[in-house]
Design a protein around this motif. Structure first.
Motif, PDB file in Angstrom:
ATOM      1  N   GLY A 187       0.777  -1.227   0.000  1.00  0.00           N
ATOM      2  CA  GLY A 187       0.000   0.000   0.000  1.00  0.00           C
ATOM      3  C   GLY A 187       0.807   1.275   0.000  1.00  0.00           C
ATOM      4  N   ARG A 188       2.133   1.159   0.116  1.00  0.00           N
ATOM      5  CA  ARG A 188       2.945   2.376   0.086  1.00  0.00           C
ATOM      6  C   ARG A 188       2.954   2.979  -1.308  1.00  0.00           C
ATOM      7  NH1 ARG A 188       8.733   0.959   2.135  1.00  0.00           N
ATOM      8  NH2 ARG A 188       8.272  -0.888   0.843  1.00  0.00           N
ATOM      9  N   ALA A 202       3.540   9.901   5.161  1.00  0.00           N
ATOM     10  CA  ALA A 202       4.370   9.638   6.331  1.00  0.00           C
ATOM     11  C   ALA A 202       5.468   8.645   5.980  1.00  0.00           C
ATOM     12  CB  ALA A 202       3.518   9.104   7.471  1.00  0.00           C
ATOM     13  N   GLU A 203       6.460   8.557   6.873  1.00  0.00           N
ATOM     14  CA  GLU A 203       7.559   7.585   6.738  1.00  0.00           C
ATOM     15  C   GLU A 203       8.227   7.701   5.354  1.00  0.00           C
ATOM     16  OE1 GLU A 203       5.865   3.766   7.593  1.00  0.00           O
ATOM     17  OE2 GLU A 203       4.828   4.515   9.363  1.00  0.00           O
ATOM     18  N   ALA A 204       8.420   8.919   4.906  1.00  0.00           N
ATOM     19  CA  ALA A 204       8.917   9.164   3.551  1.00  0.00           C
ATOM     20  C   ALA A 204      10.430   8.984   3.472  1.00  0.00           C
ATOM     21  CB  ALA A 204       8.548  10.568   3.097  1.00  0.00           C
ATOM     22  N   VAL A 205      10.850   8.334   2.400  1.00  0.00           N
ATOM     23  CA  VAL A 205      12.271   8.126   2.115  1.00  0.00           C
ATOM     24  C   VAL A 205      12.513   8.411   0.640  1.00  0.00           C
ATOM     25  CG1 VAL A 205      14.166   6.447   2.040  1.00  0.00           C
ATOM     26  CG2 VAL A 205      12.507   6.361   3.904  1.00  0.00           C
ATOM     27  N   LEU A 208      10.979   7.802  -4.451  1.00  0.00           N
ATOM     28  CA  LEU A 208      10.276   8.314  -3.283  1.00  0.00           C
ATOM     29  C   LEU A 208       9.328   7.223  -2.815  1.00  0.00           C
ATOM     30  CD1 LEU A 208       9.150  10.475  -1.276  1.00  0.00           C
ATOM     31  CD2 LEU A 208       7.529  11.102  -3.088  1.00  0.00           C
ATOM     32  N   VAL A 209       9.430   6.848  -1.551  1.00  0.00           N
ATOM     33  CA  VAL A 209       8.535   5.852  -0.963  1.00  0.00           C
ATOM     34  C   VAL A 209       7.914   6.468   0.280  1.00  0.00           C
ATOM     35  CG1 VAL A 209       8.314   3.528  -0.031  1.00  0.00           C
ATOM     36  CG2 VAL A 209      10.008   3.985  -1.813  1.00  0.00           C
ATOM     37  N   ALA A 210       6.590   6.390   0.410  1.00  0.00           N
ATOM     38  CA  ALA A 210       5.917   6.970   1.568  1.00  0.00           C
ATOM     39  C   ALA A 210       4.607   6.247   1.812  1.00  0.00           C
ATOM     40  CB  ALA A 210       5.661   8.465   1.345  1.00  0.00           C
ATOM     41  N   ARG A 211       4.148   6.318   3.053  1.00  0.00           N
ATOM     42  CA  ARG A 211       2.868   5.714   3.429  1.00  0.00           C
ATOM     43  C   ARG A 211       1.799   6.796   3.401  1.00  0.00           C
ATOM     44  NH1 ARG A 211       0.268   5.248   8.288  1.00  0.00           N
ATOM     45  NH2 ARG A 211       2.124   5.956   9.433  1.00  0.00           N
TER      46      ARG A 211
END
Length: 342
Positions: free
Chosen positions: A92-93, A119-122, A104-107
Protein backbone atom coordinates in the motif's frame (compact mmCIF):
# COMPACT_ATOMS: atom_id res chain seq x y z
CA UNK A 1 9.88 15.02 -20.64
CA UNK A 2 10.55 18.20 -18.72
CA UNK A 3 8.77 21.35 -19.74
CA UNK A 4 10.77 24.57 -20.20
CA UNK A 5 11.41 26.16 -16.83
CA UNK A 6 9.01 28.99 -16.04
CA UNK A 7 10.28 32.54 -15.62
CA UNK A 8 8.52 35.40 -13.83
CA UNK A 9 4.90 34.25 -14.05
CA UNK A 10 3.87 31.97 -11.21
CA UNK A 11 0.53 30.49 -10.22
CA UNK A 12 -2.68 32.08 -11.45
CA UNK A 13 -6.06 31.02 -10.01
CA UNK A 14 -6.06 27.33 -9.19
CA UNK A 15 -3.79 26.25 -12.01
CA UNK A 16 -0.35 26.86 -13.43
CA UNK A 17 0.67 29.74 -15.67
CA UNK A 18 3.91 28.65 -17.29
CA UNK A 19 6.20 31.12 -19.01
CA UNK A 20 8.86 29.40 -21.07
CA UNK A 21 12.26 30.95 -21.56
CA UNK A 22 11.73 30.39 -25.27
CA UNK A 23 9.24 33.26 -25.15
CA UNK A 24 12.16 35.54 -24.29
CA UNK A 25 14.28 34.17 -27.08
CA UNK A 26 16.20 31.95 -24.66
CA UNK A 27 16.26 28.25 -23.96
CA UNK A 28 17.35 26.65 -20.72
CA UNK A 29 17.30 23.07 -19.47
CA UNK A 30 15.99 22.53 -15.94
CA UNK A 31 18.78 22.06 -13.45
CA UNK A 32 19.06 18.61 -11.89
CA UNK A 33 19.86 18.15 -8.20
CA UNK A 34 23.26 16.67 -7.34
CA UNK A 35 23.73 12.91 -7.47
CA UNK A 36 22.47 11.56 -4.11
CA UNK A 37 24.78 9.52 -1.93
CA UNK A 38 22.21 7.32 -0.21
CA UNK A 39 18.71 7.09 1.28
CA UNK A 40 17.35 10.20 2.98
CA UNK A 41 14.44 10.25 5.40
CA UNK A 42 12.39 13.38 5.05
CA UNK A 43 9.35 15.16 6.39
CA UNK A 44 6.90 16.07 3.66
CA UNK A 45 4.76 19.13 4.24
CA UNK A 46 1.29 18.63 2.80
CA UNK A 47 -1.32 21.34 2.20
CA UNK A 48 -4.79 20.06 1.44
CA UNK A 49 -6.58 20.84 -1.81
CA UNK A 50 -10.33 20.60 -1.23
CA UNK A 51 -11.58 22.13 -4.50
CA UNK A 52 -10.30 20.97 -7.88
CA UNK A 53 -11.73 24.09 -9.56
CA UNK A 54 -11.32 26.95 -7.04
CA UNK A 55 -13.78 29.12 -8.96
CA UNK A 56 -16.46 26.48 -8.38
CA UNK A 57 -15.53 25.03 -4.96
CA UNK A 58 -18.68 22.95 -4.49
CA UNK A 59 -18.24 21.04 -7.74
CA UNK A 60 -16.99 17.48 -7.30
CA UNK A 61 -17.84 15.79 -10.60
CA UNK A 62 -15.55 16.36 -13.59
CA UNK A 63 -16.41 14.27 -16.60
CA UNK A 64 -16.52 10.64 -15.46
CA UNK A 65 -14.41 11.34 -12.37
CA UNK A 66 -15.29 12.56 -8.88
CA UNK A 67 -12.65 14.65 -7.12
CA UNK A 68 -11.73 13.14 -3.76
CA UNK A 69 -9.08 15.62 -2.72
CA UNK A 70 -5.45 16.46 -3.16
CA UNK A 71 -2.27 17.76 -1.64
CA UNK A 72 0.38 20.32 -2.46
CA UNK A 73 3.64 18.70 -1.33
CA UNK A 74 7.00 20.16 -0.39
CA UNK A 75 10.13 19.16 1.51
CA UNK A 76 13.47 20.76 2.36
CA UNK A 77 15.46 17.97 0.67
CA UNK A 78 17.07 19.31 -2.51
CA UNK A 79 16.14 16.25 -4.56
CA UNK A 80 12.43 16.45 -3.75
CA UNK A 81 10.39 17.11 -6.89
CA UNK A 82 10.48 16.29 -10.57
CA UNK A 83 8.15 13.31 -10.05
CA UNK A 84 7.37 11.75 -13.40
CA UNK A 85 5.50 8.55 -12.47
CA UNK A 86 4.08 6.64 -9.52
CA UNK A 87 2.49 3.38 -8.46
CA UNK A 88 1.52 1.50 -5.30
CA UNK A 89 3.61 -1.29 -3.81
CA UNK A 90 1.95 -4.48 -2.55
CA UNK A 91 1.91 -3.14 1.02
CA UNK A 92 0.00 0.00 0.00
CA UNK A 93 2.94 2.38 0.09
CA UNK A 94 3.13 5.01 -2.61
CA UNK A 95 6.23 4.70 -4.81
CA UNK A 96 7.22 7.53 -7.17
CA UNK A 97 10.27 8.24 -9.29
CA UNK A 98 11.81 11.57 -10.14
CA UNK A 99 13.26 12.35 -13.52
CA UNK A 100 16.60 12.67 -11.74
CA UNK A 101 16.65 8.91 -10.99
CA UNK A 102 15.50 8.88 -7.37
CA UNK A 103 12.87 6.80 -5.60
CA UNK A 104 10.28 8.31 -3.28
CA UNK A 105 8.53 5.85 -0.96
CA UNK A 106 5.92 6.97 1.57
CA UNK A 107 2.87 5.71 3.43
CA UNK A 108 -0.31 7.64 2.54
CA UNK A 109 -2.28 9.04 5.48
CA UNK A 110 -6.02 9.00 4.93
CA UNK A 111 -9.15 10.31 6.58
CA UNK A 112 -11.75 7.91 5.31
CA UNK A 113 -10.60 7.46 1.75
CA UNK A 114 -9.19 10.96 1.34
CA UNK A 115 -5.42 11.38 1.34
CA UNK A 116 -4.29 14.01 3.88
CA UNK A 117 -0.54 13.46 4.06
CA UNK A 118 2.47 11.25 3.43
CA UNK A 119 4.37 9.64 6.33
CA UNK A 120 7.56 7.59 6.74
CA UNK A 121 8.92 9.16 3.55
CA UNK A 122 12.27 8.13 2.11
CA UNK A 123 14.07 9.22 -1.03
CA UNK A 124 16.95 7.18 -2.39
CA UNK A 125 19.07 6.96 -5.53
CA UNK A 126 18.03 4.40 -8.12
CA UNK A 127 20.93 2.01 -8.64
CA UNK A 128 22.51 0.69 -11.81
CA UNK A 129 23.49 -2.96 -12.07
CA UNK A 130 26.95 -2.24 -10.63
CA UNK A 131 25.53 -0.29 -7.66
CA UNK A 132 26.37 3.11 -9.13
CA UNK A 133 23.59 5.74 -8.92
CA UNK A 134 21.68 5.89 -12.18
CA UNK A 135 21.88 9.68 -11.91
CA UNK A 136 25.61 9.40 -12.64
CA UNK A 137 25.04 7.35 -15.81
CA UNK A 138 23.45 8.10 -19.21
CA UNK A 139 20.27 6.42 -17.90
CA UNK A 140 19.47 9.29 -15.54
CA UNK A 141 16.19 10.47 -17.12
CA UNK A 142 13.70 8.06 -15.51
CA UNK A 143 10.20 8.86 -16.73
CA UNK A 144 7.81 5.92 -16.25
CA UNK A 145 7.13 3.33 -13.56
CA UNK A 146 4.92 0.33 -12.93
CA UNK A 147 5.10 -2.34 -10.21
CA UNK A 148 3.75 -5.80 -10.98
CA UNK A 149 4.43 -9.23 -9.49
CA UNK A 150 7.02 -7.82 -7.09
CA UNK A 151 9.06 -6.20 -9.89
CA UNK A 152 9.37 -2.48 -10.57
CA UNK A 153 9.77 -1.57 -14.24
CA UNK A 154 11.16 1.84 -15.17
CA UNK A 155 11.26 3.51 -18.57
CA UNK A 156 14.28 5.71 -19.25
CA UNK A 157 14.07 8.51 -21.79
CA UNK A 158 16.94 9.70 -24.02
CA UNK A 159 18.65 6.27 -23.93
CA UNK A 160 15.29 4.51 -24.52
CA UNK A 161 15.68 1.68 -22.04
CA UNK A 162 13.37 -0.33 -19.79
CA UNK A 163 14.91 -1.38 -16.49
CA UNK A 164 13.60 -3.91 -13.99
CA UNK A 165 14.19 -3.88 -10.22
CA UNK A 166 13.49 -6.73 -7.78
CA UNK A 167 11.24 -4.60 -5.60
CA UNK A 168 9.79 -7.42 -3.51
CA UNK A 169 13.24 -8.57 -2.37
CA UNK A 170 15.27 -5.37 -2.17
CA UNK A 171 13.01 -2.31 -2.45
CA UNK A 172 14.99 0.91 -2.90
CA UNK A 173 18.26 -1.06 -2.69
CA UNK A 174 17.42 -3.08 -5.82
CA UNK A 175 19.78 -2.84 -8.77
CA UNK A 176 18.67 -2.30 -12.34
CA UNK A 177 18.58 -4.99 -14.97
CA UNK A 178 18.15 -3.86 -18.55
CA UNK A 179 15.41 -5.56 -20.55
CA UNK A 180 15.39 -6.22 -24.28
CA UNK A 181 13.18 -3.79 -26.22
CA UNK A 182 12.10 -3.66 -29.88
CA UNK A 183 14.61 -2.04 -32.22
CA UNK A 184 12.13 0.74 -33.02
CA UNK A 185 12.23 1.93 -29.42
CA UNK A 186 15.89 2.83 -29.92
CA UNK A 187 14.93 5.23 -32.71
CA UNK A 188 12.41 7.31 -30.77
CA UNK A 189 13.09 11.02 -30.44
CA UNK A 190 15.70 11.71 -27.80
CA UNK A 191 13.43 13.65 -25.44
CA UNK A 192 10.13 12.03 -26.56
CA UNK A 193 10.71 8.48 -25.36
CA UNK A 194 8.82 5.99 -23.20
CA UNK A 195 6.71 8.19 -20.92
CA UNK A 196 4.11 5.55 -20.07
CA UNK A 197 4.59 1.99 -18.86
CA UNK A 198 2.33 -0.77 -17.50
CA UNK A 199 1.97 -4.53 -17.22
CA UNK A 200 -1.29 -5.79 -18.71
CA UNK A 201 -3.42 -7.67 -16.14
CA UNK A 202 -5.71 -10.63 -16.58
CA UNK A 203 -8.63 -9.59 -18.73
CA UNK A 204 -6.41 -7.93 -21.29
CA UNK A 205 -5.78 -9.62 -24.66
CA UNK A 206 -2.08 -9.06 -23.99
CA UNK A 207 -2.09 -10.12 -20.30
CA UNK A 208 1.38 -10.34 -18.79
CA UNK A 209 3.05 -8.13 -21.39
CA UNK A 210 4.78 -4.83 -20.72
CA UNK A 211 2.89 -2.05 -22.52
CA UNK A 212 4.83 1.13 -23.26
CA UNK A 213 3.83 4.33 -25.07
CA UNK A 214 6.09 7.10 -26.35
CA UNK A 215 5.34 10.68 -25.37
CA UNK A 216 5.13 11.76 -29.00
CA UNK A 217 6.58 9.99 -32.03
CA UNK A 218 4.51 11.70 -34.74
CA UNK A 219 2.13 14.57 -35.31
CA UNK A 220 -1.10 12.56 -35.61
CA UNK A 221 -0.24 9.47 -33.54
CA UNK A 222 2.38 8.13 -31.19
CA UNK A 223 3.99 4.71 -31.01
CA UNK A 224 3.09 2.01 -28.50
CA UNK A 225 4.77 -1.32 -27.85
CA UNK A 226 3.61 -4.67 -26.44
CA UNK A 227 6.77 -6.28 -25.08
CA UNK A 228 6.84 -9.95 -24.10
CA UNK A 229 3.77 -12.04 -23.42
CA UNK A 230 2.01 -14.19 -26.00
CA UNK A 231 1.16 -11.40 -28.45
CA UNK A 232 4.08 -8.94 -28.70
CA UNK A 233 3.90 -6.23 -31.30
CA UNK A 234 3.38 -2.57 -32.04
CA UNK A 235 0.31 -0.32 -31.89
CA UNK A 236 -0.36 3.38 -32.19
CA UNK A 237 -2.31 5.87 -30.09
CA UNK A 238 -4.05 8.67 -31.93
CA UNK A 239 -2.96 12.16 -30.85
CA UNK A 240 -5.68 14.79 -30.45
CA UNK A 241 -5.73 18.51 -29.71
CA UNK A 242 -1.98 18.84 -29.12
CA UNK A 243 -1.85 16.57 -26.06
CA UNK A 244 1.20 14.36 -25.37
CA UNK A 245 1.25 11.10 -23.39
CA UNK A 246 2.74 11.27 -19.88
CA UNK A 247 1.64 8.00 -18.22
CA UNK A 248 -0.72 5.03 -18.34
CA UNK A 249 -2.31 2.63 -15.89
CA UNK A 250 -4.45 -0.49 -16.22
CA UNK A 251 -7.84 -0.85 -14.56
CA UNK A 252 -8.49 -4.16 -12.77
CA UNK A 253 -10.45 -5.65 -15.68
CA UNK A 254 -7.78 -4.87 -18.26
CA UNK A 255 -9.03 -1.51 -19.60
CA UNK A 256 -6.38 1.15 -20.08
CA UNK A 257 -6.32 4.77 -18.88
CA UNK A 258 -3.85 7.20 -20.42
CA UNK A 259 -2.75 10.50 -18.87
CA UNK A 260 -1.92 13.32 -21.27
CA UNK A 261 -0.57 16.87 -21.00
CA UNK A 262 -0.77 19.88 -23.29
CA UNK A 263 1.56 22.85 -22.92
CA UNK A 264 1.06 25.97 -25.03
CA UNK A 265 3.72 28.62 -24.33
CA UNK A 266 3.84 30.87 -22.55
CA UNK A 267 1.04 30.37 -20.03
CA UNK A 268 -1.35 27.54 -20.90
CA UNK A 269 -1.24 24.00 -19.53
CA UNK A 270 -3.84 21.24 -19.74
CA UNK A 271 -4.46 17.70 -18.51
CA UNK A 272 -6.57 14.94 -20.00
CA UNK A 273 -7.24 11.26 -19.20
CA UNK A 274 -8.56 8.89 -21.86
CA UNK A 275 -10.13 5.47 -21.34
CA UNK A 276 -9.47 2.58 -23.77
CA UNK A 277 -11.31 -0.74 -23.64
CA UNK A 278 -9.22 -3.84 -23.00
CA UNK A 279 -10.29 -5.56 -26.20
CA UNK A 280 -8.87 -2.71 -28.32
CA UNK A 281 -5.27 -3.22 -27.20
CA UNK A 282 -3.85 -5.74 -29.66
CA UNK A 283 -0.86 -5.71 -32.03
CA UNK A 284 -1.48 -3.50 -35.06
CA UNK A 285 -4.31 -1.51 -33.47
CA UNK A 286 -4.77 2.25 -33.62
CA UNK A 287 -6.19 3.29 -30.25
CA UNK A 288 -8.24 6.35 -29.46
CA UNK A 289 -10.63 5.94 -26.55
CA UNK A 290 -13.04 8.22 -24.73
CA UNK A 291 -12.28 11.22 -22.55
CA UNK A 292 -12.75 10.75 -18.81
CA UNK A 293 -11.64 14.26 -17.81
CA UNK A 294 -10.03 17.34 -19.29
CA UNK A 295 -8.79 20.26 -17.21
CA UNK A 296 -7.02 23.57 -17.77
CA UNK A 297 -5.47 26.46 -15.84
CA UNK A 298 -8.74 27.08 -14.01
CA UNK A 299 -8.22 23.81 -12.10
CA UNK A 300 -5.67 22.71 -9.54
CA UNK A 301 -3.24 21.17 -12.00
CA UNK A 302 0.41 21.56 -12.85
CA UNK A 303 2.62 19.52 -15.17
CA UNK A 304 0.72 16.27 -14.53
CA UNK A 305 3.01 13.32 -15.35
CA UNK A 306 2.18 10.34 -13.13
CA UNK A 307 -0.91 8.11 -12.92
CA UNK A 308 -1.69 5.09 -10.73
CA UNK A 309 -4.81 3.04 -9.99
CA UNK A 310 -5.91 1.55 -6.67
CA UNK A 311 -9.05 0.20 -5.05
CA UNK A 312 -10.72 2.48 -2.53
CA UNK A 313 -12.09 1.41 0.84
CA UNK A 314 -15.50 0.79 -0.70
CA UNK A 315 -14.15 -1.09 -3.70
CA UNK A 316 -14.31 1.89 -6.04
CA UNK A 317 -11.52 2.56 -8.53
CA UNK A 318 -9.35 5.52 -7.51
CA UNK A 319 -6.95 7.32 -9.86
CA UNK A 320 -3.93 8.98 -8.23
CA UNK A 321 -2.01 11.66 -10.16
CA UNK A 322 1.27 13.42 -9.43
CA UNK A 323 2.90 16.44 -11.07
CA UNK A 324 6.48 17.09 -12.14
CA UNK A 325 7.54 20.53 -10.88
CA UNK A 326 10.73 20.53 -13.00
CA UNK A 327 12.63 21.38 -9.77
CA UNK A 328 11.31 24.93 -10.22
CA UNK A 329 10.22 27.28 -7.45
CA UNK A 330 7.43 28.49 -9.73
CA UNK A 331 5.78 25.11 -10.12
CA UNK A 332 4.19 22.73 -7.65
CA UNK A 333 4.24 19.08 -6.69
CA UNK A 334 0.58 18.09 -6.60
CA UNK A 335 -0.96 14.76 -5.59
CA UNK A 336 -4.59 14.45 -6.74
CA UNK A 337 -7.13 11.65 -6.35
CA UNK A 338 -10.33 10.97 -8.27
CA UNK A 339 -12.88 8.17 -8.11
CA UNK A 340 -13.96 6.66 -11.41
CA UNK A 341 -17.75 7.06 -11.40
CA UNK A 342 -19.12 6.61 -14.92
Amino acid sequence: MRLPRPTRRALLGGGLAVAGLAACGLRRVSARPPVPEGPVRLDIEAHRIDAFRPGDPDRRRFGDLTFLGGLKLSASYEGFGGFSSLDYAGDGRLVAISDAAEWLVARPLREGDHVVGLAEAVMAPMLAGNGEPLAATPAYDTESLTIAGGTAYVGVERVHQILSFDWARSGIAARARQLAVPAEVRHLRRNRGLEALGVAPQGSPVAGAIVAIAERSGEDETAGFIIGGRRPGRFTLRRRDGFDVTDLAFLPGGDLVVLERRYVPPFSIGMRIRHIEARALVPGATLDGTRLIEADNGCEIDNMEGLAVRRGAGGEIVLTLISDDNFSMLQRTLLLEFALTP
